[in-house]
Design a protein around this motif. Structure first.
Motif, PDB file in Angstrom:
ATOM      1  N   ALA A   5       0.843  -1.365   0.404  1.00 45.93           N
ATOM      2  CA  ALA A   5      -0.035  -0.144  -0.280  1.00 45.93           C
ATOM      3  C   ALA A   5       0.988   1.207  -0.279  1.00 45.93           C
ATOM      4  O   ALA A   5       0.304   2.220  -0.875  1.00 45.93           O
ATOM      5  N   ALA A   6       1.969   1.080   1.096  1.00 48.44           N
ATOM      6  CA  ALA A   6       2.977   2.614   0.824  1.00 48.44           C
ATOM      7  C   ALA A   6       3.072   2.616  -0.392  1.00 48.44           C
ATOM      8  O   ALA A   6       3.550   3.531  -0.595  1.00 48.44           O
ATOM      9  N   TYR A   7       4.312   1.460  -1.393  1.00 42.96           N
ATOM     10  CA  TYR A   7       4.256   1.962  -2.685  1.00 42.96           C
ATOM     11  C   TYR A   7       3.533   2.587  -3.402  1.00 42.96           C
ATOM     12  O   TYR A   7       3.782   2.625  -4.515  1.00 42.96           O
ATOM     13  N   SER A   8       2.361   1.815  -3.647  1.00 39.76           N
ATOM     14  CA  SER A   8       1.396   1.824  -4.004  1.00 39.76           C
ATOM     15  C   SER A   8       0.895   4.057  -4.311  1.00 39.76           C
ATOM     16  O   SER A   8       0.635   4.383  -5.548  1.00 39.76           O
ATOM     17  N   ILE A   9       1.363   4.109  -3.369  1.00 38.94           N
ATOM     18  CA  ILE A   9       1.135   6.212  -3.851  1.00 38.94           C
ATOM     19  C   ILE A   9       1.969   6.664  -3.608  1.00 38.94           C
ATOM     20  O   ILE A   9       2.305   7.660  -3.216  1.00 38.94           O
ATOM     21  N   GLY A  10       3.662   5.695  -4.112  1.00 39.66           N
ATOM     22  CA  GLY A  10       4.391   6.143  -3.984  1.00 39.66           C
ATOM     23  C   GLY A  10       5.475   6.626  -3.296  1.00 39.66           C
ATOM     24  O   GLY A  10       7.087   7.354  -3.280  1.00 39.66           O
ATOM     25  N   MET A  11       5.461   6.008  -1.873  1.00 44.44           N
ATOM     26  CA  MET A  11       6.595   6.055  -1.331  1.00 44.44           C
ATOM     27  C   MET A  11       8.016   5.503  -1.490  1.00 44.44           C
ATOM     28  O   MET A  11       7.822   4.261  -2.032  1.00 44.44           O
ATOM     29  N   SER A  12       8.712   6.340  -0.762  1.00 43.84           N
ATOM     30  CA  SER A  12      10.255   5.335  -0.507  1.00 43.84           C
ATOM     31  C   SER A  12      10.061   4.325   0.054  1.00 43.84           C
ATOM     32  O   SER A  12       9.392   4.180   0.919  1.00 43.84           O
ATOM     33  N   TRP A  13      11.030   3.094   0.127  1.00 48.50           N
ATOM     34  CA  TRP A  13      11.172   2.999   0.977  1.00 48.50           C
ATOM     35  C   TRP A  13      11.248   3.102   2.304  1.00 48.50           C
ATOM     36  O   TRP A  13      11.295   2.525   3.383  1.00 48.50           O
ATOM     37  N   ARG A  14      12.772   4.290   2.561  1.00 52.98           N
ATOM     38  CA  ARG A  14      12.700   4.978   4.101  1.00 52.98           C
ATOM     39  C   ARG A  14      11.379   5.439   3.925  1.00 52.98           C
ATOM     40  O   ARG A  14      11.006   5.492   5.681  1.00 52.98           O
ATOM     41  N   GLN A  15      10.519   5.977   3.084  1.00 49.34           N
ATOM     42  CA  GLN A  15       8.862   6.828   3.775  1.00 49.34           C
ATOM     43  C   GLN A  15       8.165   5.551   4.402  1.00 49.34           C
ATOM     44  O   GLN A  15       7.959   5.504   5.180  1.00 49.34           O
ATOM     45  N   ALA A  16       8.113   4.702   2.819  1.00 46.28           N
ATOM     46  CA  ALA A  16       7.272   3.520   3.931  1.00 46.28           C
ATOM     47  C   ALA A  16       7.742   2.548   5.243  1.00 46.28           C
ATOM     48  O   ALA A  16       6.591   2.430   5.977  1.00 46.28           O
ATOM     49  N   MET A  17       8.857   2.626   5.789  1.00 48.20           N
ATOM     50  CA  MET A  17       9.354   2.741   6.933  1.00 48.20           C
ATOM     51  C   MET A  17       9.366   3.023   8.072  1.00 48.20           C
ATOM     52  O   MET A  17       8.594   2.651   8.991  1.00 48.20           O
ATOM     53  N   SER A  18       9.210   4.513   7.384  1.00 48.61           N
ATOM     54  CA  SER A  18       8.852   5.873   9.134  1.00 48.61           C
ATOM     55  C   SER A  18       7.748   6.252   8.895  1.00 48.61           C
ATOM     56  O   SER A  18       7.313   6.195   9.779  1.00 48.61           O
ATOM     57  N   ARG A  19       7.174   6.171   7.946  1.00 47.05           N
ATOM     58  CA  ARG A  19       5.396   6.292   7.990  1.00 47.05           C
ATOM     59  C   ARG A  19       4.684   5.708   8.283  1.00 47.05           C
ATOM     60  O   ARG A  19       3.572   5.382   8.612  1.00 47.05           O
ATOM     61  N   THR A  20       5.085   3.942   7.717  1.00 44.88           N
ATOM     62  CA  THR A  20       3.832   2.624   7.986  1.00 44.88           C
ATOM     63  C   THR A  20       4.377   2.263   8.489  1.00 44.88           C
ATOM     64  O   THR A  20       3.409   1.576   9.225  1.00 44.88           O
ATOM     65  N   ILE A  21       4.983   1.612   8.436  1.00 44.22           N
ATOM     66  CA  ILE A  21       5.535   0.197   9.124  1.00 44.22           C
ATOM     67  C   ILE A  21       6.347   0.643  10.456  1.00 44.22           C
ATOM     68  O   ILE A  21       5.623  -0.586  11.572  1.00 44.22           O
ATOM     69  N   LEU A  22       7.016   1.445  10.792  1.00 40.13           N
ATOM     70  CA  LEU A  22       7.374   1.588  12.424  1.00 40.13           C
ATOM     71  C   LEU A  22       6.639   2.107  13.411  1.00 40.13           C
ATOM     72  O   LEU A  22       5.911   1.268  14.523  1.00 40.13           O
ATOM     73  N   PRO A  23       5.664   2.685  12.793  1.00 41.47           N
ATOM     74  CA  PRO A  23       4.107   3.289  13.714  1.00 41.47           C
ATOM     75  C   PRO A  23       3.534   2.019  14.231  1.00 41.47           C
ATOM     76  O   PRO A  23       3.038   1.879  15.195  1.00 41.47           O
TER      77      PRO A  23
END
Length: 226
Positions: free
Chosen positions: A122-140
């Motif tokens: 889902a994070a990649y589908s809205i254009g997030m990079s790996w770092r953004q996906a990790m910090s904004r979606t996965i880690l929270p």
């Protein structure tokens, strides 16, 4: 006033002062640095190239497989034989940081792995990079799951800091030992030290419950009973 009560009253100040000056700072610094090290180690094991992941696995294996007291002795008493001299407090800080880093890395690795793969997609589908996906979606999401085990690790660390007395850090337990050496009342002083550790652990356990209620993931039993 009974002798034992008078002795406890007189020694309370020095014990609390040692806890304030050494035990609490050692705990907070070790846990903070260990948590950072644990996060980096967990990410290395999950996502880094094979050689780096192997180094991370070896570090976790070595630290988890040896006693904390032995690790402190190696750092404080062993390293001087190869020319590395450390004062007691920095040696204890390094030892506890390495220990907490290894154990917390396993917790963090497990909670990151528990986040469904669909969250990455889902994070990649809205254009997030790996770092953004990790910090904004996965880690929270992983952080909420990690609160109880990491809180337990922190509470255990408060008690484990008593091992620093073995390498001459003048923390709470060594303060009790010094008073025992002059009063010859080990039972009273060690019970008093144990009660102080118990009080600290009880306060932290109460805070842990509040954190679990705040970060409860799915509104489970804790929230229902609040």
């Amino acid at each position: 006033m009974p002798h034992w009560l008078q002795l406890m009253a007189e020694s309370l100040g020095p014990l609390l002062w040692a806890g304030l000056i050494f035990t609490i700072p050692l705990t907070l610094l070790s846990f903070t640095l260990g948590l950072i090290l644990g996060l980096l180690t967990a990410i290395a094991r999950l996502f880094a190239p094979a050689p780096i992941a192997a180094i991370a696995r070896f570090y976790v294996w070595a630290i988890r497989g040896t006693p904390l007291l032995v690790q402190l002795f190696v750092i404080f008493y062993g390293l001087p034989s190869i020319g590395i001299l450390l004062d007691a407090f920095p040696a204890a800080l390094i030892g506890f940081t390495l220990n907490i880093g290894a154990y917390s890395s396993e917790i963090i690795r497990a909670v990151i792995s528990s986040v469904p793969k669909g969250q990455w997609e889902a994070a990649y589908s809205i254009g997030m990079s790996w770092r953004q996906a990790m910090s904004r979606t996965i880690l929270p999401q992983a952080g909420r799951v990690a609160v109880p085990p990491l809180s337990n690790t922190f509470i255990s660390l408060v008690k484990d800091t008593s091992l620093a007395a073995a390498i001459t850090v003048p923390e709470l337990f060594q303060a009790a030992q010094r008073i025992v050496a002059t009063t010859y009342e080990p039972l009273i002083l060690y019970i008093q030290a144990a009660l102080i550790y118990l009080a600290l652990s009880s306060v932290l356990s109460a805070l842990q419950v509040r954190l679990e209620r705040r970060f409860a993931r799915y509104g489970g039993m804790l929230e229902a009973n609040a």
